[in-house]
Design a protein around this motif. Structure first.
Motif, mmCIF file in Angstrom:
data_model
loop_
_atom_site.group_PDB
_atom_site.id
_atom_site.type_symbol
_atom_site.label_atom_id
_atom_site.label_comp_id
_atom_site.label_asym_id
_atom_site.label_seq_id
_atom_site.Cartn_x
_atom_site.Cartn_y
_atom_site.Cartn_z
ATOM 1 N N VAL A 65 0.854 -1.187 0.000
ATOM 2 C CA VAL A 65 0.000 0.000 0.000
ATOM 3 C C VAL A 65 0.891 1.239 0.000
ATOM 4 C CG1 VAL A 65 -1.681 1.309 1.350
ATOM 5 C CG2 VAL A 65 -1.853 -1.179 1.220
ATOM 6 N N ALA A 66 0.512 2.214 -0.828
ATOM 7 C CA ALA A 66 1.302 3.439 -0.907
ATOM 8 C C ALA A 66 0.766 4.467 0.077
ATOM 9 C CB ALA A 66 1.235 4.007 -2.321
ATOM 10 N N VAL A 67 1.670 5.134 0.789
ATOM 11 C CA VAL A 67 1.262 6.229 1.661
ATOM 12 C C VAL A 67 1.608 7.523 0.942
ATOM 13 C CG1 VAL A 67 1.485 7.279 3.924
ATOM 14 C CG2 VAL A 67 1.826 4.809 3.665
ATOM 15 N N VAL A 68 0.593 8.317 0.658
ATOM 16 C CA VAL A 68 0.837 9.518 -0.144
ATOM 17 C C VAL A 68 0.438 10.771 0.611
ATOM 18 C CG1 VAL A 68 0.584 8.366 -2.356
ATOM 19 C CG2 VAL A 68 -1.428 9.319 -1.223
ATOM 20 N N GLU A 69 1.080 11.830 0.251
ATOM 21 C CA GLU A 69 0.734 13.136 0.806
ATOM 22 C C GLU A 69 0.791 14.102 -0.370
ATOM 23 O OE1 GLU A 69 3.494 14.753 3.737
ATOM 24 O OE2 GLU A 69 1.778 14.983 5.081
ATOM 25 N N ASN A 70 -0.312 14.710 -0.691
ATOM 26 C CA ASN A 70 -0.382 15.578 -1.880
ATOM 27 C C ASN A 70 0.162 14.881 -3.135
ATOM 28 O OD1 ASN A 70 -1.322 17.619 -0.192
ATOM 29 N ND2 ASN A 70 0.777 18.276 0.241
#
Lengths: 284, 399
Positions: free
Chosen positions: B367-372
């Motif tokens: 799972v990818a953790v993204v911010e903006n």
């Protein structure tokens, strides 16, 4: 020899001293007792005269209506009141009943006026509680006849000393139950009231007394019953009413008259008891 | 400036409390003092401060002194020693009249067993605080009604408390406290008497209300899950002393001693830990620089079956599997864009772990953790499992 140990002091003059004290009080406080005797006495007389002047049928109906509504619109107590009061009327005891009722009513009202504040004081102060509790024990266990003696000394004979003796005998339950009722209010409610910044008086009137009301009413019911039980005893010092009939029947060994007057007291007791009890239930 | 600041706050029940405090200084335990003097140590030198708009939870088992502590704050219990500063005034030394003013204007309390006045209607209960301040009848009625509407009880105002369910009764308790518009709400095990479903509902509602009210809340509880759920900061109490103060994460991840550690052992960590605690540094290829060959090489080095693809600004563009990469190399495709796959499961930094379960369960890739849109970390299945076991390593540096 051994008995001499107990005789190390001669008989203490308690009785004499009590007599002296009573005489001293009678004399010194006559400025207080005399007007009470006079004004209160005439007030009581006019109260009972007023009750006597009302046509009995009106009083009977009034009591029946009160009984009907206060017992939750049931007919039992109302019917009993009508039959019982009619019986007393029929036995030509009506005037005595009104005198007795006046005595019980005024003694009870005074007991409540004195008893509730004293009970509140006890619930608030451990010291007051420690002092008052033994006094209450004393008042309740001392044979009621004993109060008659100073009562006569202070107020002469008649209704006023009767009320005085009843007051001493009947006040303790109101004091005790008020104290108990307030102490039984849940700690969390008291805290809630304090946490919102109540003053002592606000806490008392808005939370403690309303919460303790049922218990206080139970105490008042007891007080009324005790006051009623004093009417026979009070008749020994000249208080008029059903009690005097019982007493004179006793003195003349008239079984029948004594029985009828006694039944009259029982009827009054039942009506008053059920009405005050139902007042309590209704408010819950 | 903190709204509430307690310093060295102590309470000893019994005779000669000051003497007992000296024994505490000598290092005697609560039990030893009880044996020696017969006195009970309620609270032992508690110091903490609560900032404006914060939910500060005091948490401990029964007998830990938390209920005593909250009562020291509004002086329902007189402190033996210590200071309680509220807006710069010391409550501990205040005279009765000023204390009453503070209680009326600044502090409101919500009680464990609701403590509603049974002889008053719901509206009259909510009015109580204003009534004793002698606010005119119309005015206080309006404010009480508003407070009741805020907690969703606008229709019940003429009922008596006994006609309401537990959850509704506590709403009245809350409305009664809010009607005063206090700066500080003291909530003493406010939801503990409610059954679990209602309790959770009330917690959510309190958090909802808090977003608009921004009150300073001192919340007492024995339920760690509740503390972790609603607390901005938590103070853990044991035997009258505060053992640790910290954010929920700090308490969970860095227990200060064995007691705290034991305490948090059984906690449902999935509700507290978020993506940032379990993510790790991602292996990526840059689509603007690298082709399938580099991607394959990286996967081989790291033992991966897929790899995330980003651009030069680390914006997440997709992922590529090992199969696709070797296929592309055979076909001599040099641009990764053509073999990129886009169906990446994404979560945010703050996504709680229990939401990640479902996502990761159905996903063949991490799972990818993204911010903006920027890739900041990845979560692999193993990390989730490790975090759930209490001694699993958790990465606090990311937080």
């Amino acid at each position: 020899m051994l008995n001499n140990v107990l005789d190390f002091v001669p008989k203490l003059p308690i009785a004499e001293k009590t007599k002296d004290a009573t005489e001293w009080i009678t004399e010194k406080f006559s400025f207080l007792f005399d007007p009470i005797k006079e004004h209160f006495g005439s007030f009581m007389e006019s109260t009972s005269e007023f009750l006597i002047s009302v046509p009995p049928v009106i009083i009977i109906l009034l009591v029946a209506v009160i009984a009907f509504f206060i017992s939750g619109k049931k007919f039992g107590l109302a019917t009993f009141s009508i039959v019982g009061l009619w019986f007393i009327y029929n036995q030509e005891l009506w005037e005595h009943l009104m005198s007795t009722f006046t005595l019980v009513l005024l003694a009870s009202i005074l007991s409540v006026i004195i008893g509730v504040p004293v009970g509140i004081l006890m619930s608030k102060s451990r010291i007051a509680s420690a002092i008052i509790t033994p006094i209450l024990d004393f008042m309740q266990t001392m044979p009621a006849f004993v109060y008659l003696i100073p009562a006569v000394a202070f107020f002469g004979i008649g209704m006023v000393p009767g009320v005085f003796a009843s007051l001493i005998f009947a006040t303790p339950p109101t004091v005790r139950f008020t104290n108990l009722g307030i102490r039984q209010v849940s700690q969390e409610l008291v805290e809630a009231s304090e946490a919102f910044g109540s003053t002592g008086a606000q806490k008392l009137f808005k939370v403690e007394l309303p919460m303790a009301k049922t218990t206080i009413m139970a105490g008042i019911n007891q007080t009324v019953m005790l006051a009623l039980s004093m009417v026979v005893i009070a008749s020994m010092i000249g208080a008029p009413g059903l009690g005097r009939e019982v007493l004179s029947a006793l003195q003349r060994a008239q079984v029948g008259t004594g029985f009828v007057a006694g039944v009259g007291i029982v009827i009054l007791a039942i009506i008053i008891d059920r009405i005050t009890q139902n007042m309590n239930k209704q408010k819950q | 400036m903190p709204v509430i600041e307690a310093k060295n706050l102590s309470k000893v029940f019994g005779k000669n409390p000051k003497q007992t405090l000296k024994l505490l200084d000598k290092g005697l335990s609560k039990d030893a003092i009880l044996k020696e003097t017969g006195n009970t140590v309620g609270v032992n030198r508690a110091s903490f401060s609560v900032e404006e708009g914060e939910i500060f939870v005091i948490m401990g088992l029964s007998g830990s002194g938390k209920s005593t502590l909250v009562r020291l704050i509004n002086r329902l219990i007189e402190p033996t020693e210590g200071t309680i500063m509220i807006d710069g005034d010391n409550l501990a030394t205040m005279d009765k009249k000023s204390l009453r003013e503070v209680r009326r204007e600044k502090l409101s309390m919500v009680f464990q067993k609701f403590a509603l006045f049974p002889h008053r209607t719901i509206l009259e209960n909510a009015e109580y605080g204003l009534e004793i301040q002698k606010v005119p009848k119309e005015d206080r009625k309006k404010k009480a009604q508003e407070a009741l509407e805020l907690v969703g009880l606008g229709d019940y105002i003429h009922q008596k408390p006994s006609q309401l369910s537990g959850g509704m009764q506590q709403r009245v308790g809350l409305a009664r406290a809010l009607a005063n518009d206090p700066e500080v709400l003291l909530m003493d095990e406010a939801f503990s008497a409610l059954d679990p479903l209602i309790r959770k509902e009330m917690q959510d509602e309190l958090l909802d209300l808090q977003t608009t009210m921004q009150k300073t809340i001192l919340f007492i509880t024995h339920d760690l899950d509740e503390a972790l759920r609603i607390g901005d900061r938590i103070a853990l109490m044991k035997d009258g002393s505060i053992v640790q103060i910290g954010t929920p994460e700090e308490i969970l991840v860095n227990p200060e001693n064995d007691y705290v550690e034991k305490f948090v052992e059984d906690v449902d960590r999935s509700k507290v830990l978020t993506a940032q605690h379990i993510m790790k540094r991602p292996e990526t290829v840059n689509m603007e620089k690298h082709g399938p060959r580099v991607a394959l090489e990286r996967m081989r080095e790291e033992g991966l079956s897929s790899i995330f693809v980003v651009d030069s600004k680390r914006n997440l563009k997709g992922y590529i599997t090992a199969d696709d990469a070797s296929e592309a190399r055979k076909k001599e495709i040099n641009n990764l864009t053509e073999v990129l796959k886009n169906d990446i499961p994404k979560v945010e930094r703050e996504t709680p772990m229990h939401e990640i379960f479902d996502i990761i369960h159905d996903s063949p890739i991490p799972v990818a953790v993204v911010e903006n849109e920027k890739l900041i970390g990845i979560i692999v299945r193993g990390a989730v499992l490790a975090a759930l076991s209490s001694d699993g390593e958790v990465n606090l540096e990311n937080a």
